[in-house]
Design an enzyme around this catalytic site. Structure first.
Site, mmCIF file in Angstrom:
data_model
loop_
_atom_site.group_PDB
_atom_site.id
_atom_site.type_symbol
_atom_site.label_atom_id
_atom_site.label_comp_id
_atom_site.label_asym_id
_atom_site.label_seq_id
_atom_site.Cartn_x
_atom_site.Cartn_y
_atom_site.Cartn_z
ATOM 1 N N ARG A 247 15.441 26.751 47.758
ATOM 2 C CA ARG A 247 15.822 25.422 47.257
ATOM 3 C C ARG A 247 16.010 24.530 48.472
ATOM 4 O O ARG A 247 16.816 24.835 49.350
ATOM 5 C CB ARG A 247 17.112 25.508 46.434
ATOM 6 C CG ARG A 247 17.669 24.147 46.058
ATOM 7 C CD ARG A 247 18.734 24.205 44.995
ATOM 8 N NE ARG A 247 18.132 24.407 43.687
ATOM 9 C CZ ARG A 247 18.717 24.067 42.530
ATOM 10 N NH1 ARG A 247 19.912 23.507 42.530
ATOM 11 N NH2 ARG A 247 18.113 24.283 41.380
ATOM 12 N N ASP B 45 17.326 13.375 32.971
ATOM 13 C CA ASP B 45 17.967 14.051 34.105
ATOM 14 C C ASP B 45 18.823 12.996 34.809
ATOM 15 O O ASP B 45 18.697 11.789 34.518
ATOM 16 C CB ASP B 45 16.870 14.616 35.039
ATOM 17 C CG ASP B 45 17.430 15.468 36.173
ATOM 18 O OD1 ASP B 45 18.623 15.838 36.126
ATOM 19 O OD2 ASP B 45 16.669 15.754 37.121
ATOM 20 N N ARG C 59 16.838 29.948 31.652
ATOM 21 C CA ARG C 59 16.493 30.032 33.072
ATOM 22 C C ARG C 59 16.438 31.503 33.499
ATOM 23 O O ARG C 59 15.576 31.917 34.261
ATOM 24 C CB ARG C 59 17.531 29.282 33.925
ATOM 25 C CG ARG C 59 17.592 27.774 33.710
ATOM 26 C CD ARG C 59 16.306 27.091 34.105
ATOM 27 N NE ARG C 59 15.923 27.417 35.468
ATOM 28 C CZ ARG C 59 16.433 26.843 36.573
ATOM 29 N NH1 ARG C 59 17.293 25.850 36.446
ATOM 30 N NH2 ARG C 59 16.049 27.216 37.780
ATOM 31 N N CYS D 2 18.152 19.343 32.202
ATOM 32 C CA CYS D 2 18.221 20.552 33.038
ATOM 33 C C CYS D 2 19.647 20.892 33.454
ATOM 34 O O CYS D 2 19.922 22.039 33.799
ATOM 35 C CB CYS D 2 17.329 20.380 34.265
ATOM 36 S SG CYS D 2 17.845 19.035 35.349
ATOM 37 N N GLN E 255 12.440 25.291 36.207
ATOM 38 C CA GLN E 255 13.087 24.608 35.088
ATOM 39 C C GLN E 255 12.121 24.448 33.917
ATOM 40 O O GLN E 255 12.487 24.603 32.752
ATOM 41 C CB GLN E 255 13.581 23.230 35.546
ATOM 42 C CG GLN E 255 14.341 22.470 34.481
ATOM 43 C CD GLN E 255 15.658 23.144 34.119
ATOM 44 O OE1 GLN E 255 16.428 23.481 34.992
ATOM 45 N NE2 GLN E 255 15.906 23.352 32.832
ATOM 46 N N HIS F 282 10.349 21.072 40.313
ATOM 47 C CA HIS F 282 11.314 22.096 39.876
ATOM 48 C C HIS F 282 10.600 22.953 38.815
ATOM 49 O O HIS F 282 10.943 22.919 37.631
ATOM 50 C CB HIS F 282 12.550 21.408 39.299
ATOM 51 C CG HIS F 282 13.735 22.319 39.142
ATOM 52 N ND1 HIS F 282 13.765 23.634 39.594
ATOM 53 C CD2 HIS F 282 14.964 22.092 38.584
ATOM 54 C CE1 HIS F 282 14.946 24.156 39.314
ATOM 55 N NE2 HIS F 282 15.689 23.257 38.702
HETATM 56 N N1 NVA Z 1 16.882 16.131 39.710
HETATM 57 C C1 NVA Z 1 18.032 16.945 39.952
HETATM 58 C C2 NVA Z 1 17.877 18.278 39.301
HETATM 59 C C3 NVA Z 1 19.047 19.195 39.453
HETATM 60 C C4 NVA Z 1 18.839 20.527 38.822
HETATM 61 C C5 NVA Z 1 18.234 17.113 41.448
HETATM 62 O O1 NVA Z 1 17.249 17.316 42.158
HETATM 63 O O2 NVA Z 1 19.366 17.036 41.902
HETATM 64 N N1 CP Z 2 19.026 22.985 36.389
HETATM 65 C C1 CP Z 2 19.320 23.513 37.586
HETATM 66 O O1 CP Z 2 18.439 23.780 38.421
HETATM 67 O O2 CP Z 2 20.640 23.720 37.788
HETATM 68 P P1 CP Z 2 21.336 24.147 39.143
HETATM 69 O O3 CP Z 2 21.225 22.988 40.098
HETATM 70 O O4 CP Z 2 22.758 24.425 38.756
HETATM 71 O O5 CP Z 2 20.656 25.362 39.696
#
Ligand code: NVA
Ligand code: CP
Length: 323
Positions: A127, A241, A309, A281, A157, A154
């Site tokens: 990540r 989101d 997930r 998500c 997801q 992502h």
């Molecule tokens: N768009 C959000 C998704 C979090 C799971 C982010 O990147 O923070």
């Molecule tokens: N939806 C998602 O990726 O959640 P987290 O940021 O908690 O992993």
């Protein structure tokens, strides 16, 4: 509750062979940086497998002595827990590597880290911020690399979202999906998913917050508009989101202003198809991109989405590790 029977010996071998047939073996290292990295039929097979694993978790192929490295440069609840639990339930191990605690945090090049880590673990989930960092890691990795979220995509997801739709409504093929809000990493994975899973995607976002133009060019499955009410018409799935993703926290005030009028709430859901589902998500910001009341409704299938997930990540790990 009766404990699930342990599967071992000939029965385990039989299930493992069946799953290996299900997930075609290949000699090249398979990466999952975006949905486009896997053949369409394999993405469908992963979602089907996740449905089977949700119904019968004991079917998961043991990953004994297999180790998953988790390199996280951003916070996570669902993704980390889903991966760690998946590996634990499949008799494998996972190793969480926070950037600040590793030499990455002191500037060791990502290529050197990839060379070293991939000599020890069987798979790596990363990540991070720039998507290019993932690509650089993957280029020097001997083992599969999974995108656990980057600024651009992502994909994990989306596997869960497709499974969740299928769980509640059957195949998503031919349906209309409305994305309301920021053209961010999750939205961009929805663009890839529209092609892979055969649905029409209508994106409604304020000017200046569109997804990458190269993803929209010559894309006849995706349309872009400014009016949420138009985007949701006949949609069987409405998705949103946060307005400020991780790394954009300092833009929150400006973004809240720009996204006024893009909240998904009961009134907007009324304009969608009668059987429309709502997904997010998570984490959600109640009162911003989604109203608090909507999150508590039955058509908001967000808790199944979060649980899925784990099932989809198990199926993905089985697929990537089936060599
Ligand atoms: N768009 C959000 C998704 C979090 C799971 C982010 O990147 O923070
Ligand atoms: N939806 C998602 O990726 O959640 P987290 O940021 O908690 O992993």
């Amino acid at each position: 509750m009766t404990p699930l029977p342990r599967i071992c010996g000939r029965e385990r071998l039989r299930l493992e062979s069946a799953a290996c047939f299900f997930f075609r073996k290949g000699s090249a290292v398979r990466q999952f940086l975006t949905l486009n990295d896997l053949p369409r039929q394999d993405l469908h097979a992963i979602v089907q497998r996740a449905m089977a694993l949700k119904a019968q978790p004991e079917l998961a192929i043991g990953q004994r002595r297999k180790t998953l490295g988790l390199i996280f440069e951003k916070a996570s609840t669902r993704t980390r827990i889903a991966f760690e639990t998946a590996m634990a339930q499949m008799d494998g191990a996972s190793l969480f590597i926070a950037t600040g605690d590793s030499q990455l945090g002191r500037g060791e090049p990502i290529e050197d880290t990839a060379r070293v880590v991939s000599r020890m673990v069987d798979c790596v989930a990363i990540r991070t911020f720039d998507h290019e960092r993932l690509e650089r890691f993957a280029a020097f990795s001997r083992v599969p690399v999974i995108n656990a979220l980057s600024n651009d995509f992502h994909p994990c997801q989306l596997l869960a979202d497709i499974q969740t739709f299928q769980q509640h409504r059957g195949s998503i093929a031919g349906s209309t999906v409305a994305w309301i809000g920021d053209g961010n990493n999750v939205c961009q994975s929805y663009i890839n998913a529209a092609a892979a899973f055969d649905f029409e995607l209508r994106i409604s976002c304020p000017q200046g917050f569109e997804p990458r133009s190269d993803l929209l060019a010559n894309n006849n499955r995706v349309t872009l508009g400014r009016k949420p009410a138009e985007a949701v018409r006949d949609a069987r799935l409405v998705v949103t989101d946060v307005w400020a993703s991780m790394g954009q926290e300092t833009e929150s005030t400006d973004r809240n202003r720009a996204f006024a009028g893009f909240q998904v709430n009961g009134e907007l859901m009324e304009k969608a198809a009668p059987d429309a589902l709502f997904m997010h998500c998570l984490p959600a910001h109640r009162g911003e991109e989604v109203s608090a009341e909507l999150l508590d409704r039955e058509d908001a299938v967000i808790w199944d989405e979060a649980e899925n997930r784990m099932h989809t990540q198990k199926a993905l790990l089985e697929y990537l590790l089936a060599v």
